[in-house]
Design a protein around this motif. Structure first.
Motif, short mmCIF file in Angstrom:
data_model
loop_
_atom_site.label_atom_id
_atom_site.label_comp_id
_atom_site.label_asym_id
_atom_site.label_seq_id
_atom_site.Cartn_x
_atom_site.Cartn_y
_atom_site.Cartn_z
N GLN A 1 29.37 84.33 -63.27
CA GLN A 1 29.14 82.89 -63.30
C GLN A 1 27.77 82.54 -63.88
O GLN A 1 27.60 81.52 -64.54
CB GLN A 1 29.28 82.33 -61.89
CG GLN A 1 30.69 82.46 -61.32
CD GLN A 1 30.76 82.12 -59.85
OE1 GLN A 1 29.79 81.67 -59.25
NE2 GLN A 1 31.92 82.36 -59.24
N ALA A 2 26.80 83.41 -63.64
CA ALA A 2 25.44 83.16 -64.15
C ALA A 2 25.30 83.52 -65.62
O ALA A 2 24.37 83.04 -66.29
CB ALA A 2 24.43 83.95 -63.33
N LEU A 3 26.23 84.33 -66.14
CA LEU A 3 26.15 84.79 -67.53
C LEU A 3 27.45 84.47 -68.26
O LEU A 3 28.32 85.33 -68.41
CB LEU A 3 25.88 86.29 -67.57
CG LEU A 3 24.58 86.78 -66.94
CD1 LEU A 3 24.55 88.29 -66.87
CD2 LEU A 3 23.38 86.25 -67.72
N PRO A 4 27.61 83.25 -68.73
CA PRO A 4 28.86 82.87 -69.38
C PRO A 4 29.04 83.50 -70.76
O PRO A 4 30.16 83.54 -71.28
CB PRO A 4 28.75 81.34 -69.49
CG PRO A 4 27.28 81.07 -69.48
CD PRO A 4 26.68 82.12 -68.60
N ASN A 5 27.96 83.99 -71.35
CA ASN A 5 28.05 84.56 -72.70
C ASN A 5 28.59 85.99 -72.65
O ASN A 5 27.98 86.88 -72.06
CB ASN A 5 26.66 84.54 -73.36
CG ASN A 5 26.74 84.90 -74.83
OD1 ASN A 5 27.11 86.01 -75.19
ND2 ASN A 5 26.36 83.96 -75.68
N GLU A 6 29.72 86.21 -73.29
CA GLU A 6 30.38 87.52 -73.26
C GLU A 6 29.53 88.60 -73.91
O GLU A 6 29.49 89.74 -73.43
CB GLU A 6 31.73 87.44 -73.96
CG GLU A 6 32.50 88.75 -73.97
CD GLU A 6 33.80 88.67 -74.75
OE1 GLU A 6 34.50 89.70 -74.84
OE2 GLU A 6 34.10 87.57 -75.27
N VAL A 7 28.85 88.27 -74.98
CA VAL A 7 28.02 89.26 -75.68
C VAL A 7 26.88 89.74 -74.79
O VAL A 7 26.56 90.93 -74.75
CB VAL A 7 27.49 88.69 -77.00
CG1 VAL A 7 26.55 89.69 -77.68
CG2 VAL A 7 28.64 88.32 -77.94
N VAL A 8 26.28 88.82 -74.06
CA VAL A 8 25.21 89.19 -73.14
C VAL A 8 25.74 90.12 -72.06
O VAL A 8 25.10 91.12 -71.71
CB VAL A 8 24.57 87.93 -72.51
CG1 VAL A 8 23.60 88.32 -71.40
CG2 VAL A 8 23.86 87.10 -73.57
N ARG A 9 26.93 89.82 -71.54
CA ARG A 9 27.50 90.67 -70.50
C ARG A 9 27.81 92.07 -71.04
O ARG A 9 27.60 93.07 -70.36
CB ARG A 9 28.77 90.03 -69.91
CG ARG A 9 28.52 88.70 -69.21
CD ARG A 9 29.69 88.32 -68.31
NE ARG A 9 30.96 88.29 -68.99
CZ ARG A 9 31.44 87.24 -69.66
NH1 ARG A 9 30.72 86.13 -69.74
NH2 ARG A 9 32.63 87.28 -70.24
#
Length: 267
Positions: free
Chosen positions: A42-50
């Motif tokens: 939830q805190a990291l909506p960006n898939e690339v960042v995850r």
């Protein structure tokens, strides 16, 4: 085969545990980063960042497997394609290679089933899907090509590093960094496997076998070709042993004098 088991069973157990640890960490991290109920997701909506965070975490997982005492004992292959490449190089005898591959598949299957039991619905959620590796919307041909390329490059880097007195001690870090990069940029094409045992273990847990054949063919074929080409064109230091942490003869070996390392060349 029986003699090999009696002499070297700790190496085989280490291989099973190594791949089990890899799959367990990958599964737990995937749930943490991808399950919609996870606060991290939830805190990291960006898939690339995850994916970048997953790659960074798996780098340290790989390094832990390669450089811990059990990893140094077995060589930390944790991949049938890697073991077959070392066998092709004459650094692992055939009975040991067979046991290594069996142990790797056992470790992968048991770990994925254990994760399914422990994580339950979290592991089965469509956003996680048992951390299974399957072809993405680009199709099986693209996934096959992607797996072939990353496996080929991984083996070339591994062989170059292990044949270098300057690089062999950091081979685990180089491979971990490469895997982290693959997770970041290659996952959208094939799910980033490199490993037939890893893919089978999660496929059995998910009871989903779409495209499984390509993970059984592309990585071993690519690593075989990389090994053949490396042997054909490389002229330099010899490979001391089939240990990803790197080793040398005598005092630089991670093995005690009375313990035979997993280097069994056929005479």
């Amino acid at each position: 085969m029986i003699v090999a088991w009696r002499r070297h069973w700790p190496h085989y157990v280490a291989e099973a545990l190594g791949l089990a640890f890899f799959i367990s960490c990958a599964s737990l991290l995937t749930v943490l980063l991808e399950h919609p109920a996870s606060p991290v997701r939830q805190a990291l909506p960006n898939e690339v960042v995850r994916r970048g965070l997953l790659g960074a975490a798996m780098l340290f997982v790989v390094v832990t497997i390669v450089y811990n005492p059990w990893g140094k004992r077995s060589g930390a292959h944790i991949n049938p394609a890697v073991t077959l490449a070392f066998w092709q190089l004459g650094k692992v005898r055939l009975p040991d290679a067979v046991w290594y591959v069996v142990a790797q598949f056992v470790g992968a299957i048991v770990a994925a089933q254990l994760m399914s039991l422990v994580l339950g619905p979290l592991y089965a959620h469509p956003a996680v899907k048992y951390a299974v590796t399957q072809p993405k919307p680009g199709g099986e041909a693209l996934a096959f090509a992607a797996e072939f390329i990353i496996s080929f490059l991984l083996m070339l880097v591994m062989l170059k590093a292990l044949h270098s007195s300057k690089l062999k001690k950091i081979t685990g870090w180089l491979l971990g960094g490469l895997i982290a990069l693959y997770i970041l940029i290659e996952t959208p094409y094939s799910g980033m496997s490199l490993n037939p045992a890893r893919s089978l273990g999660t496929a059995l847990a998910a009871n989903s076998y779409h495209g499984l054949w390509l993970y059984w063919v592309a990585p071993p074929l690519a690593m075989w070709l990389a090994t053949v080409l490396f042997r054909r064109f490389y002229h330099g230091e010899d490979l001391d042993c089939a240990i990803l942490a790197g080793c040398g003869p005598g005092t630089s070996s991670p093995h005690s004098p009375e313990e035979e390392p997993p280097q069994y060349p056929d005479e």
